[in-house]
Design a protein around this motif. Sequence first.
Motif, PDB file in Angstrom:
ATOM      1  N   ARG A  23     -43.079  -6.703 -32.506  1.00 42.47           N
ATOM      2  CA  ARG A  23     -42.855  -8.152 -32.420  1.00 42.47           C
ATOM      3  C   ARG A  23     -42.365  -8.704 -33.756  1.00 42.47           C
ATOM      4  N   ARG A  24     -42.987  -8.255 -34.867  1.00 45.04           N
ATOM      5  CA  ARG A  24     -42.605  -8.777 -36.178  1.00 45.04           C
ATOM      6  C   ARG A  24     -41.200  -8.324 -36.566  1.00 45.04           C
ATOM      7  N   ALA A  64     -42.362  -6.785 -43.496  1.00 48.35           N
ATOM      8  CA  ALA A  64     -43.112  -8.012 -43.226  1.00 48.35           C
ATOM      9  C   ALA A  64     -44.589  -7.700 -43.418  1.00 48.35           C
ATOM     10  N   LYS A  79     -47.635  -4.926 -32.246  1.00 49.29           N
ATOM     11  CA  LYS A  79     -47.605  -5.977 -33.282  1.00 49.29           C
ATOM     12  C   LYS A  79     -46.405  -5.782 -34.200  1.00 49.29           C
ATOM     13  N   LYS A  81     -37.603 -10.702 -37.006  1.00 44.73           N
ATOM     14  CA  LYS A  81     -36.756 -10.725 -38.202  1.00 44.73           C
ATOM     15  C   LYS A  81     -35.328 -10.274 -37.889  1.00 44.73           C
TER      16      LYS A  81
END
Length: 372
Positions: free
Chosen positions: A57-58, A33, A54, A62
């Motif tokens: 979380r991404r 991502a 961060k 997904k």
Amino acid sequence: MRSDEAPAAGETIGQRLKRLRLDRGLSQRELAAPGVSYAYISRIEAGTRQPSVKALRRLAAKLGVSAEYLETGSELDATQQRELRLSDLELAVRLGDERDVEAPLLGLLDEATAAGDRHAAQRASVALAMIAMNRSEWELAARLLETSLAGEVFAPEDRFDIYMNLGRAYAFGGRPHAAVALYEQCLDHVSEIGNPSLEARYASLLSYALSDMGDLPRAEQVVQRALARLDEEDDPYMRVRLYWSMARLAYDEGRGSVALANIRRAIALLQATDDTLHLARAHLLAARISLSRDAGDAEHHLDVAEALLGSSATVADTVEIAIQRAEFAIVRGDGRAATELARHALEVNHGANPVDDGMAYASLAKGQTLAG
């Protein structure tokens, strides 16, 4: 968010990331991502790189899981995990299974205090206080309960169990005046906010504390005032508590007929409920009151109580029954049986309740006298 993935024991973040990715049939490039390249993912899975918040979380978004699950393998955050552990330990204390519980509770107390989790710290302190009370460590129990209330707004309507047990710890720890002062403050508070149910409960506690100090007239006034404030449609348990207190006070004053009339009122109310435990204990008190008046009636009450209690009898119940059986033996002139029963009561009580010890020693002395 999916939460049905079962993590393997000791699974690392990289191993969990790889497992979830393969479960979903994704390559490292497909999982990548913005800001999280496939090379970055490769290093996380290899265990050579710790993902940033961060990135977690991404990647979690997904994969369809929470960032908490991806990082720890659990959907519960630290506070929720602490609450889950605490609930298990509290249950063990309530069930009387206190082996290997005290150390984890102390650890939880330190952890909750460090995390600023006041609610968990309070619950841990209360559970530790219950363990202390079961060991008759009254001063320790009082300190733990005081700590649990420190910094809180005075709210006896919300913390009845804590204030009740704090007063008990004061009384059994040799500070009856502190118990009286605490219960008076609680009673005044719930009276002002108009809570007759709690008023009845605190009135009963205050009456016991006052009678233990020898102030029977004031104790009776407290109970009569609370009884007068009840309406007929109020919860019958309120009246049970107050009739029970009136019976106990009248018995202490030597007014057997008044005591018996009040405990019979309590029994009649309890018979309309499914509360066999308190009904049994009401029969225990009725047996004690009746003994000097009608030994046959007293023994009937005791037989009923013992049958109702069955295997649910506590140490205090067992001690009370043994002492009363000893007294029946004394009435029959059987000193040997009285002596054995009184010694059994002392052995079971093991110093937990000094009042019961005193009563058992009195029965033992009478039994030994009869036995020569």
